[in-house]
Scaffold this motif. Sequence first.
Motif, PDB file in Angstrom:
ATOM      1  N   MET A  36    -129.728 -10.452 -23.492  1.00 33.28           N
ATOM      2  CA  MET A  36    -130.979 -10.120 -22.810  1.00 33.28           C
ATOM      3  C   MET A  36    -131.730 -11.408 -22.466  1.00 33.28           C
ATOM      4  SD  MET A  36    -132.102  -6.705 -24.901  1.00 33.28           S
ATOM      5  CE  MET A  36    -133.531  -6.408 -23.873  1.00 33.28           C
ATOM      6  N   GLN A  37    -132.476 -11.360 -21.384  1.00 32.00           N
ATOM      7  CA  GLN A  37    -133.181 -12.537 -20.883  1.00 32.00           C
ATOM      8  C   GLN A  37    -134.159 -13.135 -21.885  1.00 32.00           C
ATOM      9  OE1 GLN A  37    -132.603 -14.293 -18.036  1.00 32.00           O
ATOM     10  NE2 GLN A  37    -130.814 -12.959 -17.962  1.00 32.00           N
ATOM     11  N   LYS A  38    -134.711 -12.303 -22.767  1.00 30.16           N
ATOM     12  CA  LYS A  38    -135.700 -12.811 -23.721  1.00 30.16           C
ATOM     13  C   LYS A  38    -135.082 -13.682 -24.811  1.00 30.16           C
ATOM     14  CE  LYS A  38    -135.773  -8.675 -26.643  1.00 30.16           C
ATOM     15  NZ  LYS A  38    -136.601  -7.616 -27.172  1.00 30.16           N
ATOM     16  N   THR A  39    -133.747 -13.669 -24.937  1.00 29.32           N
ATOM     17  CA  THR A  39    -133.081 -14.471 -25.965  1.00 29.32           C
ATOM     18  C   THR A  39    -132.917 -15.896 -25.451  1.00 29.32           C
ATOM     19  OG1 THR A  39    -131.865 -12.517 -26.711  1.00 29.32           O
ATOM     20  CG2 THR A  39    -131.025 -14.671 -27.416  1.00 29.32           C
ATOM     21  N   PRO A  40    -133.452 -16.875 -26.168  1.00 28.59           N
ATOM     22  CA  PRO A  40    -133.309 -18.273 -25.741  1.00 28.59           C
ATOM     23  C   PRO A  40    -131.831 -18.666 -25.637  1.00 28.59           C
ATOM     24  CG  PRO A  40    -134.903 -18.081 -27.532  1.00 28.59           C
ATOM     25  CD  PRO A  40    -134.229 -16.744 -27.400  1.00 28.59           C
ATOM     26  N   PRO A  41    -131.492 -19.504 -24.658  1.00 30.12           N
ATOM     27  CA  PRO A  41    -130.095 -19.887 -24.428  1.00 30.12           C
ATOM     28  C   PRO A  41    -129.375 -20.443 -25.662  1.00 30.12           C
ATOM     29  CG  PRO A  41    -131.446 -20.630 -22.613  1.00 30.12           C
ATOM     30  CD  PRO A  41    -132.379 -20.096 -23.656  1.00 30.12           C
ATOM     31  N   GLU A  42    -130.041 -21.268 -26.452  1.00 26.40           N
ATOM     32  CA  GLU A  42    -129.385 -21.835 -27.639  1.00 26.40           C
ATOM     33  C   GLU A  42    -129.055 -20.739 -28.655  1.00 26.40           C
ATOM     34  OE1 GLU A  42    -129.899 -25.321 -31.032  1.00 26.40           O
ATOM     35  OE2 GLU A  42    -131.595 -24.862 -29.722  1.00 26.40           O
ATOM     36  N   CYS A  43    -129.975 -19.825 -28.853  1.00 24.62           N
ATOM     37  CA  CYS A  43    -129.744 -18.693 -29.752  1.00 24.62           C
ATOM     38  C   CYS A  43    -128.608 -17.836 -29.205  1.00 24.62           C
ATOM     39  CB  CYS A  43    -131.016 -17.873 -29.907  1.00 24.62           C
ATOM     40  SG  CYS A  43    -130.841 -16.423 -30.975  1.00 24.62           S
ATOM     41  N   ARG A  44    -128.625 -17.581 -27.914  1.00 26.32           N
ATOM     42  CA  ARG A  44    -127.573 -16.789 -27.271  1.00 26.32           C
ATOM     43  C   ARG A  44    -126.202 -17.407 -27.549  1.00 26.32           C
ATOM     44  NH1 ARG A  44    -129.182 -16.910 -21.962  1.00 26.32           N
ATOM     45  NH2 ARG A  44    -130.603 -15.220 -22.501  1.00 26.32           N
TER      46      ARG A  44
ATOM     47  N   ILE B  18    -117.842 -17.822 -41.141  1.00 21.66           N
ATOM     48  CA  ILE B  18    -118.670 -17.014 -40.233  1.00 21.66           C
ATOM     49  C   ILE B  18    -119.893 -16.488 -40.979  1.00 21.66           C
ATOM     50  CG2 ILE B  18    -118.741 -14.902 -38.841  1.00 21.66           C
ATOM     51  CD1 ILE B  18    -115.645 -15.400 -38.382  1.00 21.66           C
ATOM     52  N   ASN B  19    -119.699 -16.087 -42.226  1.00 23.59           N
ATOM     53  CA  ASN B  19    -120.800 -15.628 -43.062  1.00 23.59           C
ATOM     54  C   ASN B  19    -121.878 -16.712 -43.138  1.00 23.59           C
ATOM     55  OD1 ASN B  19    -122.287 -15.181 -45.649  1.00 23.59           O
ATOM     56  ND2 ASN B  19    -120.923 -13.411 -45.821  1.00 23.59           N
ATOM     57  N   ARG B  20    -121.460 -17.927 -43.421  1.00 21.74           N
ATOM     58  CA  ARG B  20    -122.421 -19.042 -43.503  1.00 21.74           C
ATOM     59  C   ARG B  20    -123.112 -19.271 -42.164  1.00 21.74           C
ATOM     60  NH1 ARG B  20    -118.075 -22.168 -46.731  1.00 21.74           N
ATOM     61  NH2 ARG B  20    -118.589 -21.555 -48.853  1.00 21.74           N
ATOM     62  N   THR B  21    -122.353 -19.162 -41.082  1.00 21.71           N
ATOM     63  CA  THR B  21    -122.924 -19.335 -39.749  1.00 21.71           C
ATOM     64  C   THR B  21    -123.999 -18.283 -39.481  1.00 21.71           C
ATOM     65  OG1 THR B  21    -120.885 -20.320 -38.879  1.00 21.71           O
ATOM     66  CG2 THR B  21    -122.393 -19.335 -37.275  1.00 21.71           C
ATOM     67  N   LEU B  22    -123.724 -17.035 -39.828  1.00 23.58           N
ATOM     68  CA  LEU B  22    -124.713 -15.972 -39.599  1.00 23.58           C
ATOM     69  C   LEU B  22    -125.973 -16.196 -40.429  1.00 23.58           C
ATOM     70  CD1 LEU B  22    -122.318 -12.896 -39.335  1.00 23.58           C
ATOM     71  CD2 LEU B  22    -123.604 -13.969 -37.474  1.00 23.58           C
ATOM     72  N   TRP B  23    -125.824 -16.680 -41.660  1.00 22.92           N
ATOM     73  CA  TRP B  23    -127.005 -17.019 -42.464  1.00 22.92           C
ATOM     74  C   TRP B  23    -127.762 -18.184 -41.822  1.00 22.92           C
ATOM     75  CZ3 TRP B  23    -129.526 -13.906 -45.142  1.00 22.92           C
ATOM     76  CH2 TRP B  23    -128.929 -12.990 -45.994  1.00 22.92           C
ATOM     77  N   ASP B  24    -127.037 -19.180 -41.307  1.00 25.42           N
ATOM     78  CA  ASP B  24    -127.688 -20.317 -40.639  1.00 25.42           C
ATOM     79  C   ASP B  24    -128.475 -19.855 -39.421  1.00 25.42           C
ATOM     80  OD1 ASP B  24    -126.596 -22.036 -42.532  1.00 25.42           O
ATOM     81  OD2 ASP B  24    -124.991 -22.778 -41.202  1.00 25.42           O
ATOM     82  N   ILE B  25    -127.899 -18.939 -38.645  1.00 23.49           N
ATOM     83  CA  ILE B  25    -128.596 -18.390 -37.474  1.00 23.49           C
ATOM     84  C   ILE B  25    -129.847 -17.637 -37.919  1.00 23.49           C
ATOM     85  CG2 ILE B  25    -128.430 -16.645 -35.638  1.00 23.49           C
ATOM     86  CD1 ILE B  25    -125.421 -17.466 -35.393  1.00 23.49           C
ATOM     87  N   THR B  26    -129.715 -16.854 -38.982  1.00 23.07           N
ATOM     88  CA  THR B  26    -130.864 -16.104 -39.513  1.00 23.07           C
ATOM     89  C   THR B  26    -131.999 -17.053 -39.867  1.00 23.07           C
ATOM     90  OG1 THR B  26    -129.425 -14.344 -40.340  1.00 23.07           O
ATOM     91  CG2 THR B  26    -131.607 -14.536 -41.361  1.00 23.07           C
ATOM     92  N   ASP B  27    -131.675 -18.145 -40.528  1.00 24.38           N
ATOM     93  CA  ASP B  27    -132.692 -19.126 -40.910  1.00 24.38           C
ATOM     94  C   ASP B  27    -133.232 -19.891 -39.700  1.00 24.38           C
ATOM     95  OD1 ASP B  27    -132.481 -18.410 -43.577  1.00 24.38           O
ATOM     96  OD2 ASP B  27    -131.051 -20.012 -44.048  1.00 24.38           O
ATOM     97  N   LYS B  28    -132.330 -20.371 -38.851  1.00 26.02           N
ATOM     98  CA  LYS B  28    -132.717 -21.202 -37.701  1.00 26.02           C
ATOM     99  C   LYS B  28    -133.675 -20.479 -36.760  1.00 26.02           C
ATOM    100  CE  LYS B  28    -130.563 -23.876 -33.969  1.00 26.02           C
ATOM    101  NZ  LYS B  28    -129.262 -24.318 -33.398  1.00 26.02           N
ATOM    102  N   TYR B  29    -133.429 -19.181 -36.534  1.00 22.50           N
ATOM    103  CA  TYR B  29    -134.238 -18.436 -35.576  1.00 22.50           C
ATOM    104  C   TYR B  29    -135.250 -17.513 -36.263  1.00 22.50           C
ATOM    105  CZ  TYR B  29    -130.909 -20.449 -32.425  1.00 22.50           C
ATOM    106  OH  TYR B  29    -130.125 -21.373 -31.742  1.00 22.50           O
ATOM    107  N   ASP B  30    -135.399 -17.682 -37.562  1.00 24.03           N
ATOM    108  CA  ASP B  30    -136.386 -16.949 -38.349  1.00 24.03           C
ATOM    109  C   ASP B  30    -136.236 -15.432 -38.195  1.00 24.03           C
ATOM    110  OD1 ASP B  30    -138.424 -16.965 -40.224  1.00 24.03           O
ATOM    111  OD2 ASP B  30    -140.001 -16.856 -38.683  1.00 24.03           O
ATOM    112  N   PHE B  31    -134.991 -14.964 -38.243  1.00 22.48           N
ATOM    113  CA  PHE B  31    -134.724 -13.531 -38.201  1.00 22.48           C
ATOM    114  C   PHE B  31    -135.110 -12.934 -39.556  1.00 22.48           C
ATOM    115  CE2 PHE B  31    -131.000 -13.829 -34.932  1.00 22.48           C
ATOM    116  CZ  PHE B  31    -131.900 -14.141 -33.927  1.00 22.48           C
ATOM    117  N   PRO B  32    -135.487 -11.661 -39.570  1.00 27.31           N
ATOM    118  CA  PRO B  32    -135.845 -11.022 -40.837  1.00 27.31           C
ATOM    119  C   PRO B  32    -134.709 -11.098 -41.859  1.00 27.31           C
ATOM    120  CG  PRO B  32    -136.553  -9.651 -39.017  1.00 27.31           C
ATOM    121  CD  PRO B  32    -135.705 -10.749 -38.435  1.00 27.31           C
ATOM    122  N   ARG B  33    -135.095 -11.406 -43.100  1.00 26.51           N
ATOM    123  CA  ARG B  33    -134.127 -11.466 -44.205  1.00 26.51           C
ATOM    124  C   ARG B  33    -134.247 -10.208 -44.977  1.00 26.51           C
ATOM    125  NH1 ARG B  33    -131.446 -15.175 -45.677  1.00 26.51           N
ATOM    126  NH2 ARG B  33    -131.611 -17.007 -46.808  1.00 26.51           N
TER     127      ARG B  33
END
Length: 160
Positions: free
Chosen positions: A63-71, A145-160
Amino acid sequence: MPKLQDILLLVGQLNYTWTNTESLLIHMIAGLARVDKETAIVIFLTLNTTRARIDLVERLTKMQKTPPECRNDVLEATRRLSEQAKLRNKYNHCIYSFDPDSGQGLTQLMRIFDSKDEVKYGKVEALDDQEVTRIRECIASLVAINRTLWDITDKYDFPR
C-alpha cells in the motif's frame, strides 16, 4: 542413514521453528494495518493458511502509505519465508516409512499428479543424509527470518 527417532525430532523442530516464526506475522499485520496486537491476532487466526497470512502482509506492505524502506524489508522477509514453506509443507504432508532391515527412510507425498492420460500419487523420496541437511538448513534459515521479523518490528515500531 538417519534413524526414525532422529528424523521425527528434526521434523518436530522444523514445525516448532516454523510456527514460532509464522506467528511473528501478527506484528507485521498490526504495524502495517495500524491496529493493536489483539486485533492483529484475530485477523491472523481468521486466515487459516500460511499463504493467506503472507498474502495479507504483502498486500498491506504494498500500500502507498508504507514507506519504501519498510516495504523492501517486509517483502524480502516474506519472500524468504515463502521459500522455506516448500520444505516445511513437504514434511507436513507426507507419510514416513522406514525399512526395518536397512533402516532407509522414505517419504511419500500425499498429493495427486494428473497428467493427460493417467493419475499418479504419492511421489516417494529417500530420507537420507542430504535431506537431513536440507531440513537443518531450513531450520537455520527460519531462525534468521525470525530475527529479521523482530528487527522489522523494532525498527518500524510495530506493536509488540
